[in-house]
Structure formats: C-alpha cells, structure tokens
Design a protein around this motif. Structure first.
Motif, PDB file in Angstrom:
ATOM      1  N   GLU A 235      49.577  61.475  70.102  1.00 50.12           N
ATOM      2  CA  GLU A 235      49.769  60.568  68.972  1.00 50.12           C
ATOM      3  C   GLU A 235      48.433  60.103  68.418  1.00 50.12           C
ATOM      4  O   GLU A 235      48.238  60.040  67.197  1.00 50.12           O
ATOM      5  N   ALA A 236      47.497  59.767  69.310  1.00 49.45           N
ATOM      6  CA  ALA A 236      46.184  59.301  68.856  1.00 49.45           C
ATOM      7  C   ALA A 236      45.449  60.383  68.086  1.00 49.45           C
ATOM      8  O   ALA A 236      44.778  60.111  67.078  1.00 49.45           O
ATOM      9  N   ALA A 237      45.571  61.621  68.542  1.00 45.17           N
ATOM     10  CA  ALA A 237      44.898  62.729  67.871  1.00 45.17           C
ATOM     11  C   ALA A 237      45.407  62.925  66.453  1.00 45.17           C
ATOM     12  O   ALA A 237      44.666  63.382  65.574  1.00 45.17           O
ATOM     13  N   ALA A 238      46.665  62.575  66.218  1.00 48.03           N
ATOM     14  CA  ALA A 238      47.271  62.757  64.899  1.00 48.03           C
ATOM     15  C   ALA A 238      47.214  61.488  64.054  1.00 48.03           C
ATOM     16  O   ALA A 238      47.707  61.480  62.928  1.00 48.03           O
ATOM     17  N   SER A 239      46.611  60.418  64.572  1.00 43.15           N
ATOM     18  CA  SER A 239      46.587  59.128  63.885  1.00 43.15           C
ATOM     19  C   SER A 239      45.223  58.856  63.266  1.00 43.15           C
ATOM     20  O   SER A 239      44.223  59.485  63.617  1.00 43.15           O
ATOM     21  N   GLY A 240      45.201  57.885  62.369  1.00 40.84           N
ATOM     22  CA  GLY A 240      43.955  57.457  61.751  1.00 40.84           C
ATOM     23  C   GLY A 240      43.791  55.954  61.859  1.00 40.84           C
ATOM     24  O   GLY A 240      44.592  55.267  62.503  1.00 40.84           O
ATOM     25  N   LEU A 241      42.788  55.436  61.186  1.00 38.75           N
ATOM     26  CA  LEU A 241      42.506  54.003  61.285  1.00 38.75           C
ATOM     27  C   LEU A 241      43.641  53.156  60.724  1.00 38.75           C
ATOM     28  O   LEU A 241      43.852  52.023  61.171  1.00 38.75           O
ATOM     29  N   ASP A 242      44.380  53.672  59.768  1.00 39.95           N
ATOM     30  CA  ASP A 242      45.507  52.925  59.218  1.00 39.95           C
ATOM     31  C   ASP A 242      46.630  52.744  60.240  1.00 39.95           C
ATOM     32  O   ASP A 242      47.514  51.898  60.053  1.00 39.95           O
ATOM     33  N   ASP A 243      46.597  53.521  61.303  1.00 39.51           N
ATOM     34  CA  ASP A 243      47.628  53.437  62.341  1.00 39.51           C
ATOM     35  C   ASP A 243      47.247  52.495  63.482  1.00 39.51           C
ATOM     36  O   ASP A 243      48.021  52.323  64.419  1.00 39.51           O
ATOM     37  N   LEU A 244      46.060  51.911  63.409  1.00 37.21           N
ATOM     38  CA  LEU A 244      45.642  50.985  64.452  1.00 37.21           C
ATOM     39  C   LEU A 244      46.533  49.746  64.470  1.00 37.21           C
ATOM     40  O   LEU A 244      46.969  49.263  63.429  1.00 37.21           O
ATOM     41  N   GLY A 245      46.783  49.236  65.666  1.00 36.71           N
ATOM     42  CA  GLY A 245      47.597  48.034  65.818  1.00 36.71           C
ATOM     43  C   GLY A 245      48.247  48.028  67.175  1.00 36.71           C
ATOM     44  O   GLY A 245      48.469  49.082  67.782  1.00 36.71           O
ATOM     45  N   THR A 246      48.521  46.847  67.685  1.00 42.76           N
ATOM     46  CA  THR A 246      49.151  46.715  68.993  1.00 42.76           C
ATOM     47  C   THR A 246      50.329  45.753  68.909  1.00 42.76           C
ATOM     48  O   THR A 246      50.427  44.952  67.977  1.00 42.76           O
ATOM     49  N   SER A 247      51.225  45.842  69.901  1.00 46.97           N
ATOM     50  CA  SER A 247      52.354  44.912  69.976  1.00 46.97           C
ATOM     51  C   SER A 247      52.664  44.571  71.431  1.00 46.97           C
ATOM     52  O   SER A 247      53.819  44.461  71.819  1.00 46.97           O
ATOM     53  N   THR A 248      51.619  44.424  72.227  1.00 53.12           N
ATOM     54  CA  THR A 248      51.777  44.070  73.649  1.00 53.12           C
ATOM     55  C   THR A 248      51.437  42.584  73.822  1.00 53.12           C
ATOM     56  O   THR A 248      50.412  42.232  74.395  1.00 53.12           O
ATOM     57  N   PHE A 249      52.318  41.752  73.314  1.00 61.62           N
ATOM     58  CA  PHE A 249      52.017  40.322  73.252  1.00 61.62           C
ATOM     59  C   PHE A 249      51.863  39.690  74.637  1.00 61.62           C
ATOM     60  O   PHE A 249      50.990  38.839  74.847  1.00 61.62           O
ATOM     61  N   LEU A 250      52.686  40.090  75.595  1.00 61.09           N
ATOM     62  CA  LEU A 250      52.590  39.491  76.923  1.00 61.09           C
ATOM     63  C   LEU A 250      51.274  39.857  77.598  1.00 61.09           C
ATOM     64  O   LEU A 250      50.658  39.018  78.272  1.00 61.09           O
ATOM     65  N   ALA A 251      50.837  41.101  77.428  1.00 59.95           N
ATOM     66  CA  ALA A 251      49.555  41.506  78.007  1.00 59.95           C
ATOM     67  C   ALA A 251      48.405  40.758  77.329  1.00 59.95           C
ATOM     68  O   ALA A 251      47.439  40.346  77.993  1.00 59.95           O
ATOM     69  N   ASP A 252      48.492  40.566  76.019  1.00 60.28           N
ATOM     70  CA  ASP A 252      47.443  39.831  75.308  1.00 60.28           C
ATOM     71  C   ASP A 252      47.423  38.366  75.735  1.00 60.28           C
ATOM     72  O   ASP A 252      46.350  37.781  75.950  1.00 60.28           O
ATOM     73  N   ILE A 253      48.600  37.762  75.856  1.00 57.18           N
ATOM     74  CA  ILE A 253      48.675  36.367  76.294  1.00 57.18           C
ATOM     75  C   ILE A 253      48.160  36.237  77.723  1.00 57.18           C
ATOM     76  O   ILE A 253      47.483  35.254  78.074  1.00 57.18           O
ATOM     77  N   ALA A 254      48.455  37.229  78.557  1.00 59.56           N
ATOM     78  CA  ALA A 254      47.954  37.204  79.935  1.00 59.56           C
ATOM     79  C   ALA A 254      46.431  37.199  79.949  1.00 59.56           C
ATOM     80  O   ALA A 254      45.811  36.501  80.758  1.00 59.56           O
ATOM     81  N   SER A 255      45.821  37.969  79.044  1.00 58.30           N
ATOM     82  CA  SER A 255      44.356  37.988  79.008  1.00 58.30           C
ATOM     83  C   SER A 255      43.795  36.645  78.549  1.00 58.30           C
ATOM     84  O   SER A 255      42.710  36.239  78.978  1.00 58.30           O
ATOM     85  N   MET A 256      44.525  35.944  77.686  1.00 58.05           N
ATOM     86  CA  MET A 256      44.087  34.606  77.262  1.00 58.05           C
ATOM     87  C   MET A 256      44.246  33.595  78.388  1.00 58.05           C
ATOM     88  O   MET A 256      43.343  32.794  78.664  1.00 58.05           O
ATOM     89  N   ALA A 257      45.396  33.638  79.056  1.00 53.68           N
ATOM     90  CA  ALA A 257      45.655  32.685  80.140  1.00 53.68           C
ATOM     91  C   ALA A 257      44.728  32.919  81.324  1.00 53.68           C
ATOM     92  O   ALA A 257      44.422  31.983  82.074  1.00 53.68           O
ATOM     93  N   HIS A 258      44.280  34.150  81.480  1.00 54.90           N
ATOM     94  CA  HIS A 258      43.402  34.463  82.615  1.00 54.90           C
ATOM     95  C   HIS A 258      42.091  33.695  82.547  1.00 54.90           C
ATOM     96  O   HIS A 258      41.448  33.438  83.574  1.00 54.90           O
ATOM     97  N   GLU A 259      41.676  33.295  81.333  1.00 53.87           N
ATOM     98  CA  GLU A 259      40.419  32.565  81.179  1.00 53.87           C
ATOM     99  C   GLU A 259      40.406  31.265  81.978  1.00 53.87           C
ATOM    100  O   GLU A 259      39.351  30.810  82.415  1.00 53.87           O
ATOM    101  N   THR A 260      41.578  30.670  82.159  1.00 53.19           N
ATOM    102  CA  THR A 260      41.647  29.386  82.887  1.00 53.19           C
ATOM    103  C   THR A 260      42.400  29.518  84.210  1.00 53.19           C
ATOM    104  O   THR A 260      42.763  28.506  84.799  1.00 53.19           O
ATOM    105  N   GLN A 261      42.641  30.731  84.661  1.00 52.58           N
ATOM    106  CA  GLN A 261      43.312  30.919  85.956  1.00 52.58           C
ATOM    107  C   GLN A 261      42.427  30.356  87.065  1.00 52.58           C
ATOM    108  O   GLN A 261      41.214  30.596  87.087  1.00 52.58           O
ATOM    109  N   TYR A 262      43.024  29.641  88.000  1.00 49.02           N
ATOM    110  CA  TYR A 262      42.253  28.902  88.992  1.00 49.02           C
ATOM    111  C   TYR A 262      41.457  29.834  89.905  1.00 49.02           C
ATOM    112  O   TYR A 262      40.262  29.652  90.116  1.00 49.02           O
ATOM    113  N   SER A 263      42.116  30.816  90.473  1.00 47.63           N
ATOM    114  CA  SER A 263      41.461  31.725  91.413  1.00 47.63           C
ATOM    115  C   SER A 263      41.502  33.134  90.841  1.00 47.63           C
ATOM    116  O   SER A 263      42.573  33.660  90.536  1.00 47.63           O
ATOM    117  N   ARG A 264      40.323  33.771  90.699  1.00 56.80           N
ATOM    118  CA  ARG A 264      40.261  35.049  90.029  1.00 56.80           C
ATOM    119  C   ARG A 264      39.353  36.028  90.784  1.00 56.80           C
ATOM    120  O   ARG A 264      38.310  35.632  91.306  1.00 56.80           O
TER     121      ARG A 264
END
Length: 268
Positions: A235-264
């Motif tokens: 899919e990536a080989a057949a795509s261009g810059l107009d096809d960029l975009g993500t929809s993994t909201f939980l993974a993105d939110i996890a990366s934000m919450a990780h900034e303040t995670q107590y033990s890492r």
C-alpha cells in the motif's frame, strides 16, 4: 557532521520474489520481483539492525503506557494492537515517508527532501513521538555520515554526501533511512519490508520487557504479522503524500499519557 571515505560496492545480485500485487516501486503484475546487490542487502540489514546506533531499544511507541493501563496484557492482545499501528498508524505513514524520501533522493531533489524532512517532524502526534523519530533519525544520519557514506557518484549519493556535511538539524527517522537507501542503491520494495519489520520487531522487543512476553510468544507475534507487513509495504509503495494520515487514536493518546507515567523503562 563528520564524513568518512566512501564505501566500495560489491555488484553481485540476488533476485527477491514476494507476494505483493501492487504497482508501486518495483511492484508490478502479481508479484514483487526485484534485483538486490549483495552490498545493498548487507547495508540494508546493517542500517536496520538493532546494533545500528540509533537507540531504538529505548522507545516503545506508547506500548509501555498501553501495558500499564491494561490494554495489552498478552501476545494475543499485542497482535491486533501492532497490526492497527502498522495498517492505520505510524507504520503505514512512515513507510510512505520513506518511499517518498527514497524517490526524491534518487532524483537528486534536495528541495523535495527538505520538505519531507520538515513534514516528517510536523506529523508527530506527541512530544515523545517527536523525540522518537527525531532522535533516532538524527543519530542514524550521523552514523551514515561517519561510517557509511557511499563511494560512488550518483545523484542520490552526491546529495547524501552534500546534505549530511551541511548541517546537524533533526531528521525524522524514515526520511533519513530513505536518503541512505537511495544513496546505497537499495530498492524501495526491500527497504519498505525491512523498515516495517524493524519497526515491528522493536515494538515486540518492548513487549518482551513490559507485558512481559517470552521468546517463543514474541516470535509468534512476528510470524503472525508477516502478511500485514507485506500488505502495508504494498500500500505504501502505491501511495503518495496525499495519502498520509493516521487513525490510531488510542496509541497516540498512550504516547501522550506516557509523558507523565510514574514508572517508565522507555522514552516513549
């Protein structure tokens, strides 16, 4: 960045045949078939090896937070989490950036590469994900400049030497890898598969330390996602810059919450 003497190239080739059906970089008809020099194969494996000095082992792509909150507690739960990240998240998006960067560098297009460099940093959804791509990408570019500058003269090789000698500004990881692959004549199809495998293997390695997973379970995860990696590469080989975009909201939110995670254990 420091520079090194150019690296010679071994020209013996092998033919790689895959199962893709797309029409992207080297993908035509019903199969992916491409020639890969032994030097290119060696360098591709080196560049994306865990031993290459980019510090990949310090990043979990938000998985540590997902484990901490109970979203991923087993290999069976890791597989769909990782598949979603590959199909709909940074796996696919970074693969498109790598492919476009390889294409721009192959054509000697410094302006397009500079735009991709800026875009790759701007697309990051959180502070830690920005660190994940910029720290690894900049370290990767530095290692290429010090040890792996191409020895021949092509548009991509000349551009690689010129850019890496010019500045020390941050690099998004897939853009730096795309430049190096173009400079060393590594085909796009092989680069995409290797990139997505390395990305996945690093997340699985993080899961071994956080879930935790055993070695057999970890290899089972990698075996299960093999067809996913080929699908995303196609899919990536057949795509261009107009096809960029993500929809993994939980993974993105996890990366934000990780900034303040107590033990890492990880930086992301």
């Amino acid at each position: 960045m420091a520079t090194s003497m150019g690296i010679p190239t071994i020209t013996n080739t092998i033919t790689i045949t895959g199962t893709g059906t797309g029409t992207g970089m080297g993908m035509t008809g019903t199969a992916m078939t491409e020639s890969l020099s032994l030097s290119a194969l060696y360098r591709l494996q080196t560049f994306l090896s865990p031993a290459f000095p980019v510090g990949a082992f310090t990043y979990s792509h938000g998985l540590e937070q997902a484990v901490d909150r109970g979203d991923v507690t087993s290999a069976a739960e890791l597989i769909p989490w990782l598949e979603d990240v590959l199909r709909f998240g940074a796996g696919r998006s970074d693969a498109i950036l790598l492919k476009e960067s390889l294409r721009a560098a192959s054509g000697g297009d410094a302006e397009a590469l500079a735009e991709l460099r800026a875009l790759g940093l701007a697309l990051q959804p959180s502070k830690e994900r920005h660190l994940e791509t910029s720290a690894q990408g900049t370290a990767f570019a530095g290692a290429i400049a010090r040890s792996w500058l191409p020895g021949r003269s092509t548009r991509a090789a000349d551009l690689c030497r010129e850019i890496l000698a010019a500045d020390d500004d941050p690099w998004p990881y897939p853009v730096a890898v795309g430049l190096a692959c173009a400079a060393h004549d590594i085909p796009g199809d092989a680069a995409l598969i290797a990139w997505l495998h390395a990305f996945s293997a690093n997340i699985v390695s993080a899961a071994m330390r956080t879930v935790p997973l055993g070695q057999t379970e970890s290899q089972t995860v990698l075996a299960r996602i093999e067809p996913v990696i080929f699908d995303v590469a196609e899919e990536a080989a057949a795509s261009g810059l107009d096809d960029l975009g993500t929809s993994t909201f939980l993974a993105d939110i996890a990366s934000m919450a990780h900034e303040t995670q107590y033990s890492r254990l990880f930086r992301s």
